[in-house]
Scaffold this motif. Structure first.
Motif, PDB file in Angstrom:
ATOM      1  N   GLY A 121      39.657  28.878  58.046  1.00 28.65           N
ATOM      2  CA  GLY A 121      40.409  27.615  58.057  1.00 28.65           C
ATOM      3  C   GLY A 121      41.923  27.676  57.361  1.00 28.65           C
ATOM      4  N   ARG A 122      42.598  26.730  58.064  1.00 25.44           N
ATOM      5  CA  ARG A 122      44.078  26.846  57.666  1.00 25.44           C
ATOM      6  C   ARG A 122      44.377  26.541  56.410  1.00 25.44           C
ATOM      7  NH1 ARG A 122      46.833  23.738  62.940  1.00 25.44           N
ATOM      8  NH2 ARG A 122      46.186  24.986  64.429  1.00 25.44           N
ATOM      9  N   LEU A 123      43.483  25.779  55.760  1.00 24.80           N
ATOM     10  CA  LEU A 123      43.873  25.146  54.126  1.00 24.80           C
ATOM     11  C   LEU A 123      43.443  26.257  53.237  1.00 24.80           C
ATOM     12  CD1 LEU A 123      43.126  21.547  54.519  1.00 24.80           C
ATOM     13  CD2 LEU A 123      45.259  22.692  54.505  1.00 24.80           C
ATOM     14  N   VAL A 124      42.782  27.340  53.792  1.00 28.81           N
ATOM     15  CA  VAL A 124      41.967  28.425  52.836  1.00 28.81           C
ATOM     16  C   VAL A 124      43.253  28.880  52.136  1.00 28.81           C
ATOM     17  CG1 VAL A 124      40.848  30.687  52.869  1.00 28.81           C
ATOM     18  CG2 VAL A 124      39.948  28.725  53.953  1.00 28.81           C
ATOM     19  N   GLY A 125      44.468  29.232  52.567  1.00 33.74           N
ATOM     20  CA  GLY A 125      45.571  29.923  51.880  1.00 33.74           C
ATOM     21  C   GLY A 125      45.718  29.121  50.660  1.00 33.74           C
ATOM     22  N   LYS A 160      45.034  30.680  46.671  1.00 32.03           N
ATOM     23  CA  LYS A 160      46.085  30.984  45.864  1.00 32.03           C
ATOM     24  C   LYS A 160      45.872  30.660  44.505  1.00 32.03           C
ATOM     25  CE  LYS A 160      51.234  29.351  45.337  1.00 32.03           C
ATOM     26  NZ  LYS A 160      52.073  28.326  45.858  1.00 32.03           N
ATOM     27  N   LYS A 161      45.071  29.869  44.182  1.00 30.53           N
ATOM     28  CA  LYS A 161      44.544  29.480  42.826  1.00 30.53           C
ATOM     29  C   LYS A 161      43.759  30.568  42.355  1.00 30.53           C
ATOM     30  CE  LYS A 161      40.978  26.789  42.215  1.00 30.53           C
ATOM     31  NZ  LYS A 161      40.087  25.691  42.343  1.00 30.53           N
ATOM     32  N   ILE A 162      42.871  31.108  43.182  1.00 30.75           N
ATOM     33  CA  ILE A 162      41.931  32.311  42.943  1.00 30.75           C
ATOM     34  C   ILE A 162      42.830  33.454  42.657  1.00 30.75           C
ATOM     35  CG2 ILE A 162      40.067  33.849  43.647  1.00 30.75           C
ATOM     36  CD1 ILE A 162      39.250  31.391  45.422  1.00 30.75           C
ATOM     37  N   HIS A 163      43.933  33.597  43.657  1.00 29.01           N
ATOM     38  CA  HIS A 163      44.854  35.065  43.243  1.00 29.01           C
ATOM     39  C   HIS A 163      45.359  34.874  41.868  1.00 29.01           C
ATOM     40  CE1 HIS A 163      45.749  34.931  47.703  1.00 29.01           C
ATOM     41  NE2 HIS A 163      44.409  35.326  47.385  1.00 29.01           N
ATOM     42  N   PHE A 164      45.743  33.686  41.290  1.00 27.73           N
ATOM     43  CA  PHE A 164      46.398  33.302  40.086  1.00 27.73           C
ATOM     44  C   PHE A 164      45.597  33.681  39.160  1.00 27.73           C
ATOM     45  CE2 PHE A 164      48.429  30.736  36.728  1.00 27.73           C
ATOM     46  CZ  PHE A 164      49.847  31.108  36.919  1.00 27.73           C
ATOM     47  N   SER A 165      44.297  33.219  39.017  1.00 27.68           N
ATOM     48  CA  SER A 165      43.236  33.424  38.046  1.00 27.68           C
ATOM     49  C   SER A 165      42.950  34.946  38.281  1.00 27.68           C
ATOM     50  CB  SER A 165      41.772  32.669  38.608  1.00 27.68           C
ATOM     51  OG  SER A 165      42.081  31.277  38.373  1.00 27.68           O
ATOM     52  N   ALA A 166      42.828  35.728  39.111  1.00 23.64           N
ATOM     53  CA  ALA A 166      42.700  37.082  39.049  1.00 23.64           C
ATOM     54  C   ALA A 166      43.804  37.489  38.392  1.00 23.64           C
ATOM     55  CB  ALA A 166      42.374  37.590  40.343  1.00 23.64           C
ATOM     56  N   ARG A 167      45.177  37.278  38.676  1.00 28.72           N
ATOM     57  CA  ARG A 167      46.138  37.925  37.930  1.00 28.72           C
ATOM     58  C   ARG A 167      46.102  37.800  36.531  1.00 28.72           C
ATOM     59  NH1 ARG A 167      49.614  34.927  41.698  1.00 28.72           N
ATOM     60  NH2 ARG A 167      49.597  36.061  43.587  1.00 28.72           N
ATOM     61  N   SER A 168      45.609  36.543  35.952  1.00 26.72           N
ATOM     62  CA  SER A 168      45.676  36.162  34.702  1.00 26.72           C
ATOM     63  C   SER A 168      44.619  36.961  34.012  1.00 26.72           C
ATOM     64  CB  SER A 168      45.384  34.566  34.561  1.00 26.72           C
ATOM     65  OG  SER A 168      45.043  34.477  32.985  1.00 26.72           O
ATOM     66  N   ALA A 169      43.506  37.511  34.525  1.00 29.63           N
ATOM     67  CA  ALA A 169      42.583  38.345  34.190  1.00 29.63           C
ATOM     68  C   ALA A 169      43.166  39.748  34.097  1.00 29.63           C
ATOM     69  CB  ALA A 169      41.262  38.327  34.963  1.00 29.63           C
ATOM     70  N   ASN A 173      35.916  33.143  51.025  1.00 24.02           N
ATOM     71  CA  ASN A 173      36.825  31.996  52.081  1.00 24.02           C
ATOM     72  C   ASN A 173      37.621  32.709  52.982  1.00 24.02           C
ATOM     73  OD1 ASN A 173      36.094  30.122  50.035  1.00 24.02           O
ATOM     74  ND2 ASN A 173      37.973  30.462  48.548  1.00 24.02           N
ATOM     75  N   ASN A 174      38.146  33.945  52.879  1.00 21.09           N
ATOM     76  CA  ASN A 174      38.919  34.598  53.747  1.00 21.09           C
ATOM     77  C   ASN A 174      38.518  36.187  53.524  1.00 21.09           C
ATOM     78  OD1 ASN A 174      40.491  35.890  55.658  1.00 21.09           O
ATOM     79  ND2 ASN A 174      42.428  35.132  54.595  1.00 21.09           N
ATOM     80  N   PRO A 175      37.807  36.687  54.251  1.00 23.08           N
ATOM     81  CA  PRO A 175      37.600  38.427  54.101  1.00 23.08           C
ATOM     82  C   PRO A 175      38.625  39.141  54.564  1.00 23.08           C
ATOM     83  CG  PRO A 175      35.757  37.053  55.192  1.00 23.08           C
ATOM     84  CD  PRO A 175      36.681  36.170  55.367  1.00 23.08           C
ATOM     85  N   TRP A 176      39.863  38.542  55.069  1.00 26.29           N
ATOM     86  CA  TRP A 176      40.679  39.230  55.453  1.00 26.29           C
ATOM     87  C   TRP A 176      42.016  39.138  54.725  1.00 26.29           C
ATOM     88  CZ3 TRP A 176      37.308  36.933  58.832  1.00 26.29           C
ATOM     89  CH2 TRP A 176      36.627  37.593  59.666  1.00 26.29           C
ATOM     90  N   VAL A 220      50.574  24.428  36.406  1.00 30.00           N
ATOM     91  CA  VAL A 220      50.164  23.204  37.177  1.00 30.00           C
ATOM     92  C   VAL A 220      50.786  23.052  38.324  1.00 30.00           C
ATOM     93  CG1 VAL A 220      49.771  20.820  36.900  1.00 30.00           C
ATOM     94  CG2 VAL A 220      48.855  22.187  35.054  1.00 30.00           C
ATOM     95  N   ALA A 221      51.996  23.000  38.208  1.00 31.42           N
ATOM     96  CA  ALA A 221      52.854  22.608  39.226  1.00 31.42           C
ATOM     97  C   ALA A 221      52.872  23.780  40.479  1.00 31.42           C
ATOM     98  CB  ALA A 221      54.446  22.886  39.177  1.00 31.42           C
ATOM     99  N   LEU A 222      52.400  25.139  40.048  1.00 30.33           N
ATOM    100  CA  LEU A 222      51.999  26.056  41.177  1.00 30.33           C
ATOM    101  C   LEU A 222      50.832  25.929  41.665  1.00 30.33           C
ATOM    102  CD1 LEU A 222      53.499  29.458  39.603  1.00 30.33           C
ATOM    103  CD2 LEU A 222      54.242  28.457  41.664  1.00 30.33           C
ATOM    104  N   SER A 223      49.715  25.448  40.691  1.00 32.03           N
ATOM    105  CA  SER A 223      48.465  25.428  41.263  1.00 32.03           C
ATOM    106  C   SER A 223      47.716  23.782  40.779  1.00 32.03           C
ATOM    107  CB  SER A 223      47.507  26.366  40.590  1.00 32.03           C
ATOM    108  OG  SER A 223      47.917  27.624  41.092  1.00 32.03           O
TER     109      SER A 223
END
Length: 461
Positions: free
Chosen positions: A69-73, A77-86, A105-108, A337-340
């Motif tokens: 889906g187009r909105l998956v990005g 983005k929120k998940i990437h941010f959480s992973a970076r935080s960890a 959500n997106n295996p690629w 919050v502004a980012l996510s």
């Protein structure tokens, strides 16, 4: 971890993997994904489990990236941010586990692959880091030189010289003026030659030293120089080559944080931000280091004041540090919050910080957004009620607590007691003493030692 527990985890991982295989055969994609995730969680270093998981995630999309889906990005983005935080907190396994939600959500997902590869690299699981990057290479943009630099770095860690050389050649095609690419290609070719020569020498009974040209000797010496560098020196070398690379700053800062050298970590990340002012990963890591430094200073001063309550200077300094930390937390959570904006937990954390600063009207707004998460609903409504009380709006507080009670799980005794206690307090404020006593009795029936519940019941009587 004791060997018997480790063995138990491995056995459980294999069991989950088998369940996943059985579900995959039946095309029960969701169940297979969950089972493979459980297997990967218990055996982070198992590449076979990880490959099976990615395979079934892709099968769910018919192995067609275009079906994502187009909105998956935005969601990822929120998940990437959480992973970076960890990862910034050195919780590499947690970061990897978090990123699997992005891959579902997106295996690629190229960004998730790079994040994951960096975490595996920190765990020194280089072959898995290599596979992560290779598994998404077909989806990399034609001009993404940074991805190929990253891939070359990981291939080099794996001593996969031809792959590393190919990655640098791709960088050179994208950017013909990249001097580093030309230098790395020569060095890697020399390393490959040396390795091949070592293998050949090992099987020869009487090997003779091959003649080398002056250029080959220079290349070999340069390679030996690189091999003798410490990990920190290599990372500093990477930064000197290209200050726009983000990962060396973060890895250097991580090393400093592991040694509790937070001032050094701050300087490294500050230099990274000077070169990459808008990079969110650097911004978050820098903020985490700053807040950690402030908290450690507060802990030290608190102990000093506890030891000597007459130390007026330390008390004043302690108040200043508390103020600085709170201001920093509010500023940082506003930025996140502004980012996510869809991240309910960030809204909740911002609400807590605003409430601590007595900015209750703003805090209530954040808690009302945060309650959209099922996991945060009760806590968000409880905190919103407390802010309504602090803001002098007892009726709204009562309404919020009552609404929270309706959503409460029967087994949630802690929040049951907290909500009834606050309802008792609110009804006391409103002059409804009988209702206040009823709410206090609900708490007392569960835990008569809860806060000052016994004294409040005596006062009402």
């Amino acid at each position: 971890m004791p060997p018997e527990l480790e063995a138990q985890d491995i056995e459980k991982a294999r069991t989950f993997f088998q369940y996943g295989n059985e579900a995959a055969l039946k095309s029960n994609f969701d169940y297979a994904i969950n089972m493979y995730k459980e297997a990967c969680k218990r055996a982070v270093d198992n590449l076979q489990f990880r490959q099976a998981l990615r395979g079934i995630q892709r099968r769910k999309f018919g192995n067609e990236p275009s079906k994502v889906g187009r909105l998956v990005g935005m969601t990822n983005k929120k998940i990437h941010f959480s992973a970076r935080s960890a990862r910034g907190k050195e919780k590499y396994a947690q970061a990897i586990e978090t990123l699997e939600e992005a891959f579902t959500n997106n295996p690629w997902d190229v960004a998730a692959a790079r994040e994951g590869a960096e975490s595996f690299e920190m765990l020194e699981l280089y072959p898995i880091a290599q596979w992560y990057l290779e598994s998404v290479q077909s989806e990399v943009g034609a001009k993404d030189a940074e991805f190929h630099r990253h891939a070359a770095h990981v291939h080099e860690l794996c001593e996969a010289w031809p792959k590393a050389i190919a990655s640098w050649e791709t960088v050179k095609r994208i950017d013909p003026y990249d001097d580093e690419a030309e230098r790395k290609i020569k060095n890697l070719a020399a390393a490959a030659t040396m390795k091949r020569a070592n293998y050949e020498g090992a099987i020869e009974k009487a090997g003779e030293t091959p003649k080398e040209s002056a250029e080959e000797i220079a290349e070999r010496l340069e390679q030996l120089k690189l091999e003798k560098m410490t990990p920190e020196q290599r990372l500093h070398n990477e930064i000197q080559k290209d200050p726009k690379q983000v990962w060396p700053y973060i890895e250097l800062a991580d090393m400093a944080r592991k040694r509790s050298q937070f001032e050094n970590a701050e300087k490294i990340l500050s230099a990274g931000l000077k070169a990459n002012p808008k990079d969110p990963a650097l911004q978050q890591n820098y903020a985490e280091v700053q807040m950690t430094r402030l908290r450690r200073a507060i802990e030290a001063l608190t102990k000093r004041v506890d030891d000597d309550p007459t130390d007026v200077t330390s008390k004043s300094k302690l108040e200043q540090l508390h103020r600085m930390l709170l201001d920093y937390e509010i500023k940082e959570y506003r930025r996140r919050v502004a980012l996510s904006p869809e991240d309910h937990n960030l809204h909740y954390q911002l609400g807590l910080a605003l409430a601590r600063d007595s900015k209750h009207a703003e805090a209530i707004g954040e808690f009302q957004i945060a309650k959209g998460s099922p996991n945060l609903k009760i806590q968000s409504m409880l905190q919103a009620g407390l802010s309504f009380e602090a803001d002098g709006r007892a009726k709204l507080a009562e309404r919020t607590y009552q609404e929270a009670l309706k959503s409460l799980e029967p087994s949630d005794t802690a929040n049951f007691n907290a909500l009834h206690y606050q309802l008792g307090r609110v009804n006391e404020t409103l002059g409804n003493m009988e209702q206040a006593e009823e709410h206090y009795n609900e708490v007392a029936a569960n835990d008569y030692t809860y806060r000052d519940i016994a004294q409040r019941l005596r006062n009402l009587n």
